[in-house]
Design a protein around this motif. Structure first.
Motif, short mmCIF file in Angstrom:
data_model
loop_
_atom_site.label_atom_id
_atom_site.label_comp_id
_atom_site.label_asym_id
_atom_site.label_seq_id
_atom_site.Cartn_x
_atom_site.Cartn_y
_atom_site.Cartn_z
N LEU A 1 -23.24 -19.18 8.59
CA LEU A 1 -21.95 -19.34 7.93
C LEU A 1 -21.28 -20.63 8.39
O LEU A 1 -20.67 -21.34 7.58
CB LEU A 1 -21.06 -18.13 8.25
N ARG A 2 -21.41 -20.94 9.67
CA ARG A 2 -20.78 -22.15 10.22
C ARG A 2 -21.53 -23.42 9.82
O ARG A 2 -20.92 -24.41 9.42
CB ARG A 2 -20.73 -22.03 11.74
N ASP A 3 -22.86 -23.38 9.89
CA ASP A 3 -23.65 -24.60 9.75
C ASP A 3 -24.13 -24.87 8.33
O ASP A 3 -24.41 -26.02 7.98
CB ASP A 3 -24.87 -24.53 10.68
N ASN A 4 -24.26 -23.82 7.52
CA ASN A 4 -24.82 -24.00 6.18
C ASN A 4 -24.16 -23.01 5.22
O ASN A 4 -24.78 -22.02 4.80
CB ASN A 4 -26.34 -23.79 6.22
N PRO A 5 -22.89 -23.23 4.86
CA PRO A 5 -22.18 -22.27 4.00
C PRO A 5 -22.88 -22.00 2.68
O PRO A 5 -22.89 -20.85 2.21
CB PRO A 5 -20.82 -22.96 3.77
N GLU A 6 -23.48 -23.03 2.07
CA GLU A 6 -24.18 -22.82 0.79
C GLU A 6 -25.40 -21.94 0.98
O GLU A 6 -25.70 -21.07 0.15
CB GLU A 6 -24.58 -24.18 0.19
N GLY A 7 -26.11 -22.15 2.09
CA GLY A 7 -27.25 -21.30 2.39
C GLY A 7 -26.83 -19.87 2.66
O GLY A 7 -27.53 -18.92 2.29
N PHE A 8 -25.67 -19.71 3.28
CA PHE A 8 -25.15 -18.37 3.54
C PHE A 8 -24.84 -17.65 2.24
O PHE A 8 -25.17 -16.48 2.06
CB PHE A 8 -23.90 -18.46 4.42
N ILE A 9 -24.21 -18.35 1.30
CA ILE A 9 -23.89 -17.75 0.00
C ILE A 9 -25.16 -17.29 -0.70
O ILE A 9 -25.22 -16.19 -1.27
CB ILE A 9 -23.12 -18.76 -0.87
N LYS A 10 -26.21 -18.10 -0.62
CA LYS A 10 -27.49 -17.75 -1.25
C LYS A 10 -28.06 -16.47 -0.63
O LYS A 10 -28.51 -15.57 -1.35
CB LYS A 10 -28.48 -18.90 -1.08
N ARG B 1 -14.26 -13.16 18.18
CA ARG B 1 -13.63 -14.36 17.62
C ARG B 1 -13.96 -14.46 16.14
O ARG B 1 -15.07 -14.15 15.71
CB ARG B 1 -14.13 -15.63 18.34
N ALA B 2 -13.00 -14.92 15.36
CA ALA B 2 -13.23 -15.10 13.93
C ALA B 2 -14.19 -16.25 13.70
O ALA B 2 -14.17 -17.25 14.43
CB ALA B 2 -11.90 -15.39 13.22
N PRO B 3 -15.05 -16.15 12.69
CA PRO B 3 -15.92 -17.28 12.35
C PRO B 3 -15.08 -18.43 11.78
O PRO B 3 -13.91 -18.25 11.44
CB PRO B 3 -16.85 -16.71 11.28
N LYS B 4 -15.68 -19.59 11.70
CA LYS B 4 -14.98 -20.73 11.09
C LYS B 4 -14.64 -20.39 9.64
O LYS B 4 -15.47 -19.90 8.88
CB LYS B 4 -15.85 -21.98 11.13
N ARG B 5 -13.40 -20.66 9.27
CA ARG B 5 -12.95 -20.38 7.91
C ARG B 5 -13.31 -21.54 6.98
O ARG B 5 -13.58 -22.66 7.42
CB ARG B 5 -11.44 -20.15 7.89
N ASP B 6 -13.30 -21.24 5.69
CA ASP B 6 -13.61 -22.25 4.68
C ASP B 6 -12.73 -23.48 4.91
O ASP B 6 -11.51 -23.37 5.05
CB ASP B 6 -13.34 -21.69 3.29
N PHE B 7 -13.36 -24.65 4.96
CA PHE B 7 -12.62 -25.89 5.18
C PHE B 7 -13.16 -26.96 4.24
O PHE B 7 -14.31 -27.37 4.35
CB PHE B 7 -12.74 -26.37 6.63
#
Length: 670
Positions: free
Chosen positions: A362-371, A24-30
């Motif tokens: 990626l789903r719960d903390n997009p900013e943390g994922f980017i870091k 399944r695809a992860p949640k996309r940017d929203f």
């Protein structure tokens, strides 16, 4: 004639039950505002009969908030989707039935990366935005006659329009954005609103044929890397040499198969165990392990025995490379083929995270994922530098890896140490290999699909294609002859019966005409021709396809657009033009085609003009950029009786220019 969803579904389908074991695809940017969320719902409900709005509005809102997009899961067919024989599809035209084969092949569970989300490959490469578009498009294809053309805008079937029998039956555009808004942030907004589709190269153009479509290019790249950088003679292969990379998804899954066909040994790192299992079951990797010690031991044994071997390592590529440095293991060829065009959307897994941890973060903390991604890219960059210093040849595999490193804040990767206008410190594989060795001559990923799905048709086309190649003409032709000779033995088919074969302009035309003659004579069933957009003239991308164009026009999108327009004008069956491709939104424009061979003499005439135009537009642009091999090819082309003429540049004395400009700048105090 009006086509509506309630003509296809008498009653509202039952809710989807997601099958276990299907990726399944992860949640996309929203990031839609409240008002924009309302707009997204209204946009999606345009497809839905009003009597179902109350139910579907709630369902669509849940999808939007939980997945970042509206997919219309309820409307996904409950039966298996796969490319069936063309005669099993209803339709008034052969093209309409052929395109249904291609659509279903792209969404086959054995082909698609995320089948429920209509993503074929490359993390985000989608056939359609939602399942409503899928059903309406297939219905249009069934009703279309040979005086109509179906227009699709980012997956949306705009409708059937009056045209001529020699016009394209389908014209597709995906994600073409106005310049000011042509960036990932605005694209993600448009995608959430349901008005933009990331067609990648061949997903949204319905021409993906499984990872086989990538194997040939990967095989050619690896062979030529060995020849250019390791001193391997043109008649030799990569036996005893080690290649390391990462990724075993839709595109990158070709790497294991390609290194084995090229005779070498490969270790491919992949964090998603399900992708490893898929490639192992398909026979596209021969061994799999969670242990780096075991992986490198197997590799050493195979290298010593001069035997080909593809090893899947379940783990992160950064860990793999750091292990090699720590243990003083020499790597001959090194690359990366993770989906770095979507580096912050799950296409790249940061070191230190498992695949499941990556998905959760990626789903719960997009900013943390980017870091975490940026930190991992830095480690990845540093370990590659160490390996290159010890003699490894690293090349960017067109997945936007070096651009991602630069975008993370590392300017050291740029040639000028400031920006990416002059390119990067390591070459793109196109810049060093594919461009000068293949694209400048016109060689590119020509492909065909046997729409009958009859294995004997594929065998006959293999033999016919081989008979059209003179292996003594160039070493490229010898490579391609060996490729097609061994194609069946190498078990390359995944999905419907298809084949890929790199050929130049006249090589493609000769094979195409031969196939159409075979259809006409009843030797084989109808055939769909196409190509990857990753080709001589199909794509404008300064970080990949046009990386070896040095006259400054590598940032222009005229070539790909002209190729698409010209293919439409000449009557190709299907014409596509996309924004995005393999390196991301705003970084590439690419165009492709599909051509249905029905055996008619009319198709012969279309082939004679369209096939040469499709290739030679790209070669001529490369010649105008002063690329030596493209110049040779264009001059030779001008000498043929083809009712065409390419403009040839006058070459200047570069020493004179250097002296003149240098003196001028000194006088001006610059």
């Amino acid at each position: 004639m009006e086509i509506r969803l309630d003509q296809i579904f008498k009653d509202l389908p039952e809710p989807v039950v997601f099958e276990k074991g299907i990726r399944r695809a992860p949640k996309r940017d929203f990031s839609l505002s409240e008002e924009e969320t309302k707009l997204a719902l209204k946009n999606a409900l345009r497809y839905i009969p009003k009597k179902w709005h109350d139910v579907m509005a709630k369902e669509f809102l849940d999808e939007l908030l939980s997945r970042g997009k509206i997919y219309g899961y309820r409307f996904k067919p409950k039966t298996r989707i796969y490319g069936r024989p063309i005669n099993e599809y209803p339709g008034k035209t052969i093209e309409g039935r052929a395109f249904q084969v291609m659509i279903d092949n792209n969404l086959d569970n054995d082909i698609a990366l995320y089948p429920y989300e209509l993503v074929t490959y490359g993390e985000t490469g989608s056939v359609f935005q939602n399942w409503m578009q899928y059903h309406l498009t297939k219905k249009y294809l069934q009703e279309m006659n040979d005086h109509q053309t179906l227009i699709l805008l980012s997956g949306h079937p705009l409708g059937l329009f009056q045209s001529s029998p020699n016009a394209p039956r389908v014209i597709i555009t995906n994600g073409l954005m106005i310049g000011e808004f042509d960036n990932l942030k605005q694209f993600n907004r448009a995608s959430s609103l349901g008005v933009a589709n990331y067609g990648q190269m061949t997903a949204g153009g319905w021409m993906y044929i499984g990872p086989q479509g990538i194997v040939h290019g990967t095989y050619s790249t690896l062979l030529n890397a060995g020849r250019l950088k390791l001193g391997i003679p043109n008649h030799e292969d990569l036996k005893g040499r080690l290649f390391i990379s990462s990724g075993l998804g839709g595109m990158s899954g070709a790497q294991g198969k390609a290194i084995e066909i090229a005779g070498g040994v490969g270790i491919v790192a992949e964090v998603d165990r399900s992708r490893i299992e898929t490639r192992y079951e398909q026979g596209w990797v021969s061994k799999k392990t969670d242990s780096l010690e075991e992986a490198f031991a197997w590799a050493k044994e195979a290298m010593n025995a001069k035997q080909p071997l593809a090893i899947a390592y379940h783990g992160n590529i950064v860990d793999c490379l750091e292990y090699a440095v720590q243990n003083d293991i020499h790597i001959d060829l090194l690359s990366d083929q993770t989906s770095c065009h979507a580096v912050y959307e799950g296409g790249y897994c940061p070191v230190g995270l498992s695949f499941d941890e990556r998905t959760s973060l990626l789903r719960d903390n997009p900013e943390g994922f980017i870091k975490r991604v940026n930190e991992s890219l830095k480690r990845h960059f540093e370990v590659i530098k160490k390996l290159v210093a010890k003699g490894t040849y690293f090349f960017d595999y067109g997945n936007s890896f070096m651009k991602a490193v630069y975008d993370s804040g590392i300017k050291e990767i740029c040639k000028n140490k400031e920006n990416d206008l002059d390119g990067f410190i390591w070459p793109s594989y196109v810049e060093d290999m594919m461009g000068p060795v293949l694209f400048d001559y016109g060689y590119g990923p020509f492909r065909w699909v046997c729409l009958s799905n009859n294995p004997s048709d594929l065998d006959k086309t293999d033999q016919a294609a081989m008979s059209c190649i003179d292996p003594t003409r160039r070493f490229q032709d010898r490579d391609n002859y060996e490729w097609i000779k061994n194609a069946k033995k190498n078990q390359l088919v995944v999905g419907t019966l298809a084949r890929i074969l790199y050929q130049d302009a006249y090589g493609r035309l000769k094979i195409a005409l031969k196939f159409n003659e075979m259809v006409r004579n009843g030797e084989i069933g109808p055939v769909m021709l196409g190509r990857d957009h990753h080709d001589t003239g199909g794509t404008d991308s300064p970080f990949r396809e046009t990386a070896n164009i040095k006259d400054g026009s590598n940032i222009m999108a005229d070539m790909a657009t002209q190729v698409a327009l010209g293919n439409a004008a000449r009557g190709m069956s299907l014409v596509t033009l996309h924004n995005g491709g393999g390196v991301g939104i705003g970084k590439v424009i690419n165009g492709g085609y599909g051509m249905v061979l029905d055996g008619s003499h009319e198709k012969d005439e279309i082939l004679k003009s369209a096939m040469l135009h499709d290739v030679m537009t790209g070669v001529s642009r490369r010649a105008w950029a002063r690329n030596p091999h493209a110049l040779e090819t264009s001059i030779e082309y001008n000498q043929m009786d083809n009712n065409s003429h390419i403009t040839i540049p006058e070459l200047c004395d570069e020493t004179m220019i250097d002296t003149l400009v240098h003196q001028s700048y000194r006088k001006g105090g610059k």
